[in-house]
Design an enzyme around this catalytic site. Structure first.
Site, mmCIF file in Angstrom:
data_model
loop_
_atom_site.group_PDB
_atom_site.id
_atom_site.type_symbol
_atom_site.label_atom_id
_atom_site.label_comp_id
_atom_site.label_asym_id
_atom_site.label_seq_id
_atom_site.Cartn_x
_atom_site.Cartn_y
_atom_site.Cartn_z
ATOM 1 N N ASP A 96 0.816 -1.007 -0.165
ATOM 2 C CA ASP A 96 0.185 0.006 -0.036
ATOM 3 C C ASP A 96 0.890 1.160 -0.052
ATOM 4 O O ASP A 96 0.502 2.336 0.315
ATOM 5 C CB ASP A 96 -0.983 -0.053 1.319
ATOM 6 N N GLU A 118 -0.595 -8.963 -1.374
ATOM 7 C CA GLU A 118 -1.213 -8.251 0.006
ATOM 8 C C GLU A 118 -2.323 -7.331 -0.568
ATOM 9 O O GLU A 118 -2.532 -6.237 -0.035
ATOM 10 C CB GLU A 118 -0.104 -7.570 0.656
ATOM 11 N N GLU A 132 -2.285 5.058 2.793
ATOM 12 C CA GLU A 132 -2.041 3.875 2.363
ATOM 13 C C GLU A 132 -3.300 3.237 1.979
ATOM 14 O O GLU A 132 -3.408 2.389 1.206
ATOM 15 C CB GLU A 132 -1.331 3.004 3.346
ATOM 16 N N HIS A 206 5.903 5.767 12.873
ATOM 17 C CA HIS A 206 6.270 6.357 11.742
ATOM 18 C C HIS A 206 4.929 6.974 10.838
ATOM 19 O O HIS A 206 5.270 7.581 10.125
ATOM 20 C CB HIS A 206 7.113 5.472 10.897
ATOM 21 N N ARG A 208 2.157 8.514 8.863
ATOM 22 C CA ARG A 208 1.932 9.997 8.849
ATOM 23 C C ARG A 208 0.797 10.783 9.408
ATOM 24 O O ARG A 208 0.932 11.739 9.942
ATOM 25 C CB ARG A 208 1.757 10.219 7.149
ATOM 26 N N HIS A 239 12.754 5.142 13.145
ATOM 27 C CA HIS A 239 12.766 5.318 11.764
ATOM 28 C C HIS A 239 13.618 6.437 11.257
ATOM 29 O O HIS A 239 13.925 7.424 11.780
ATOM 30 C CB HIS A 239 11.285 5.762 11.381
HETATM 31 C C1 UD1 Z 1 6.718 4.942 3.840
HETATM 32 C C2 UD1 Z 1 5.264 4.205 3.215
HETATM 33 C C3 UD1 Z 1 4.618 3.767 4.449
HETATM 34 C C4 UD1 Z 1 5.232 2.700 5.137
HETATM 35 C C5 UD1 Z 1 6.718 3.138 5.437
HETATM 36 C C6 UD1 Z 1 7.679 2.067 5.991
HETATM 37 C C7 UD1 Z 1 4.352 5.940 1.792
HETATM 38 C C8 UD1 Z 1 3.597 7.255 1.294
HETATM 39 N N1 UD1 Z 1 4.653 5.730 2.780
HETATM 40 O O1 UD1 Z 1 6.781 5.789 4.846
HETATM 41 O O2 UD1 Z 1 3.432 3.406 3.675
HETATM 42 O O3 UD1 Z 1 4.504 2.013 6.285
HETATM 43 O O4 UD1 Z 1 7.461 3.589 4.303
HETATM 44 O O5 UD1 Z 1 8.748 2.441 6.810
HETATM 45 O O6 UD1 Z 1 4.285 5.101 0.665
HETATM 46 N N2 UD1 Z 1 14.205 8.272 5.026
HETATM 47 C C9 UD1 Z 1 15.366 8.183 5.059
HETATM 48 N N3 UD1 Z 1 16.137 6.891 4.752
HETATM 49 C C10 UD1 Z 1 15.445 5.748 4.399
HETATM 50 C C11 UD1 Z 1 14.135 6.068 4.616
HETATM 51 C C12 UD1 Z 1 13.316 7.265 4.848
HETATM 52 O O7 UD1 Z 1 16.389 9.071 5.107
HETATM 53 O O8 UD1 Z 1 15.903 4.870 4.019
HETATM 54 C C13 UD1 Z 1 13.545 9.532 5.423
HETATM 55 C C14 UD1 Z 1 13.577 10.668 4.091
HETATM 56 O O9 UD1 Z 1 13.786 11.919 4.799
HETATM 57 C C15 UD1 Z 1 12.068 10.474 3.683
HETATM 58 C C16 UD1 Z 1 11.357 10.279 4.845
HETATM 59 O O10 UD1 Z 1 12.202 9.287 5.846
HETATM 60 O O11 UD1 Z 1 11.889 11.633 3.029
HETATM 61 C C17 UD1 Z 1 9.992 9.745 4.762
HETATM 62 O O12 UD1 Z 1 10.130 8.555 3.727
HETATM 63 P P1 UD1 Z 1 8.575 8.456 2.964
HETATM 64 O O13 UD1 Z 1 8.937 6.901 2.322
HETATM 65 O O14 UD1 Z 1 8.169 9.559 2.483
HETATM 66 O O15 UD1 Z 1 7.881 7.780 4.103
HETATM 67 P P2 UD1 Z 1 7.765 6.888 5.564
HETATM 68 O O16 UD1 Z 1 7.081 7.378 6.669
HETATM 69 O O17 UD1 Z 1 9.052 6.106 5.465
HETATM 70 N N1 UDP Z 2 11.505 -3.634 10.749
HETATM 71 C C1 UDP Z 2 12.944 -4.043 10.938
HETATM 72 N N2 UDP Z 2 13.695 -3.069 11.668
HETATM 73 C C2 UDP Z 2 13.162 -2.107 12.516
HETATM 74 C C3 UDP Z 2 11.728 -1.821 12.565
HETATM 75 C C4 UDP Z 2 11.081 -2.617 11.741
HETATM 76 O O1 UDP Z 2 13.316 -4.729 10.303
HETATM 77 O O2 UDP Z 2 13.756 -1.286 13.184
HETATM 78 C C5 UDP Z 2 10.572 -4.493 10.267
HETATM 79 C C6 UDP Z 2 9.514 -5.220 10.872
HETATM 80 O O3 UDP Z 2 9.975 -6.311 11.251
HETATM 81 C C7 UDP Z 2 8.372 -5.333 9.822
HETATM 82 C C8 UDP Z 2 8.644 -4.153 8.793
HETATM 83 O O4 UDP Z 2 10.002 -3.890 9.165
HETATM 84 O O5 UDP Z 2 8.668 -6.756 9.038
HETATM 85 C C9 UDP Z 2 7.761 -3.028 9.083
HETATM 86 O O6 UDP Z 2 8.264 -1.899 8.493
HETATM 87 P P1 UDP Z 2 7.532 -0.434 8.708
HETATM 88 O O7 UDP Z 2 7.167 -0.530 10.139
HETATM 89 O O8 UDP Z 2 8.712 0.540 8.393
HETATM 90 O O9 UDP Z 2 6.286 -0.494 7.729
HETATM 91 P P2 UDP Z 2 4.742 -0.900 7.861
HETATM 92 O O10 UDP Z 2 4.706 -2.291 8.129
HETATM 93 O O11 UDP Z 2 4.226 -0.008 8.834
HETATM 94 O O12 UDP Z 2 4.357 -0.556 6.472
#
Ligand code: UD1
Ligand code: UDP
Length: 372
Positions: A96, A118, A132, A206, A208, A239
């Site tokens: 999602d 999924e 999502e 994490h 939004r 995160h």
């Molecule tokens: C995204 C997904 C969310 C998912 C989550 C898993 C969308 C809109 N959101 O949210 O569904 O649950 O990933 O974790 O698709 N960043 C880094 N390094 C990384 C990853 C992220 O620096 O490896 C920082 C960056 O500043 C980035 C911010 O995190 O802009 C947010 O990342 P983003 O993918 O927009 O949203 P998530 O909250 O990570």
């Molecule tokens: N996870 C991980 N390291 C962490 C936190 C989470 O490997 O420090 C794994 C967790 O076991 C799960 C996945 O990341 O499999 C979940 O990711 P996240 O919570 O970022 O996204 P969501 O599932 O909410 O989309």
């Protein structure tokens, strides 16, 4: 051989698609490539490395504190360019995220069939989780083949008049990933030394929809809990998102003797933490599924969940982001062993038994054999 493109962008897509990618790569029926959108950078790389997978191509779209418009428009344009440069028989997406939706849309614009892993989860509230829920609904509108992790998800799709012959109930691939990692010989992670055998709560946040006031409430609840139970520690793998991590760090800076912050943990270390903690406090989707598979309570910091199976199972308890509710539920669990015992007696696995990726592979093999 049929050509399949797996598109992934974020940590959970990497973890949950790893077993599927492996199964496809081992099959003689498909040539499989992995396109990373780079919605996540380090967190995606870390998760893929845990499974020994490297993307064939990376679009590198991530920006600091990126907007939804940025993710969606850049994934759409750049995935489109990639699809124009290479022939693909179908595109496989997961879950999602905005990568999932935008990559599906790019495939649709080229009339390339999309298979959605999924599929079918629904909260029925378009703003929860945000964005999502709508990403998943829109991806399902576009998709041609639907891998529903549970019977409930399949029912959601049938209720939306998806052709039942195109829906396959497989279990969730995260259980395949989890079982694979739990079988490995695990090194004791560094954070265990700091925990020093004290009981600990594992926390991740994490989403939004929790940015701003809800996240402040969550942090205030953690302070309350630590004031009531100074013998307990919190392990918080932060995160990478600065909008989330900076707030959590600054709100809990005065509790630092009882809070252990880490960078995102690799998957083996995170699963180790899940198995050793007293319980989990999280707004994560994947963690709800994993917790049910290892019978670990997870207090879900959301007002509703598109994974009702976790709640029916008893491991998942909705607590929202209200300070008082989080504090009281947490203290109840910490002070009352019988709650834990009730959960530990559960033997069912609502999200499957670790065979989802093999089921997905055989559906795709049959589907393409029929079309050949
Ligand atoms: C995204 C997904 C969310 C998912 C989550 C898993 C969308 C809109 N959101 O949210 O569904 O649950 O990933 O974790 O698709 N960043 C880094 N390094 C990384 C990853 C992220 O620096 O490896 C920082 C960056 O500043 C980035 C911010 O995190 O802009 C947010 O990342 P983003 O993918 O927009 O949203 P998530 O909250 O990570
Ligand atoms: N996870 C991980 N390291 C962490 C936190 C989470 O490997 O420090 C794994 C967790 O076991 C799960 C996945 O990341 O499999 C979940 O990711 P996240 O919570 O970022 O996204 P969501 O599932 O909410 O989309």
């Amino acid at each position: 051989m049929r050509k399949v493109l797996c598109v992934i962008g974020t940590r959970p897509e990497a973890i949950k698609m790893a077993p599927v990618i492996r199964a496809l790569k081992n099959s003689n029926s498909f040539t499989t490539k992995v396109l990373a959108t780079g919605q996540h950078t380090d967190m995606l790389k870390q998760a893929l490395e845990d499974f020994g997978i490297a993307p064939d191509f990376n679009l590198n779209i991530m920006r600091n504190a990126q907007t939804l418009d940025h993710i969606t428009s850049s994934v759409l344009a750049k995935t489109g360019d990639y699809l124009d440069s290479e022939h693909n028989d179908f595109v496989l997406v997961h879950g999602d995220t905005s990568t999932t939706f935008a990559a599906s849309l790019a495939a649709f614009y080229r009339k390339i069939p999309v298979a959605h892993v999924e599929a079918g989860l629904r909260s029925h509230d378009k703003y929860l989780p945000f964005p999502e829920e709508m990403n998943r609904v829109l991806t399902d509108r576009i998709s041609e083949i639907f891998f529903a992790p549970t019977e409930n998800a399949a029912e959601n799709l049938r209720n939306e008049h998806v052709n039942p012959e195109k829906i396959f109930v497989t279990g969730n691939t995260v259980i395949d990933a989890l079982f694979e990692i739990l079988k490995l010989n695990q090194n004791i992670p560094e954070f265990m030394r700091e925990l020093d055998n004290q009981p600990f709560v594992l926390m991740t946040a994490h989403r939004r929809e929790s940015w701003g006031e809800p996240l402040l409430e969550i942090c205030a609840a953690v302070r309350d809990i630590l004031a009531a139970r100074p013998d307990v520690k919190f392990l918080i793998p932060l995160h990478k998102n600065p909008i989330v991590r900076d707030v959590i760090k600054s709100e809990l800076q005065n509790n630092i003797s009882n809070v252990i912050f880490t960078e995102p943990l690799n998957y083996p270390d995170f699963t180790f933490a899940m198995s050793k903690c007293r319980f989990i406090l999280s707004d994560s989707g994947g963690v709800q599924e994993e917790a049910s598979a290892i019978n670990k309570p997870v207090l879900i910091m959301r007002t509703l969940s598109e994974r009702p199976e976790a709640i029916d199972h008893g491991t998942g308890v909705l607590v929202g982001t209200n300070r008082k509710i989080i504090r009281e539920t947490t203290l109840e669990i910490l002070n009352n062993e019988s709650f834990l015992k009730k959960i530990l007696s559960k033997n069912t696995k609502p999200f499957g038994n670790g065979t989802a990726s093999q089921k997905i592979l055989s559906v795709l093999e049959n589907y393409h054999a029929r079309q050949a």
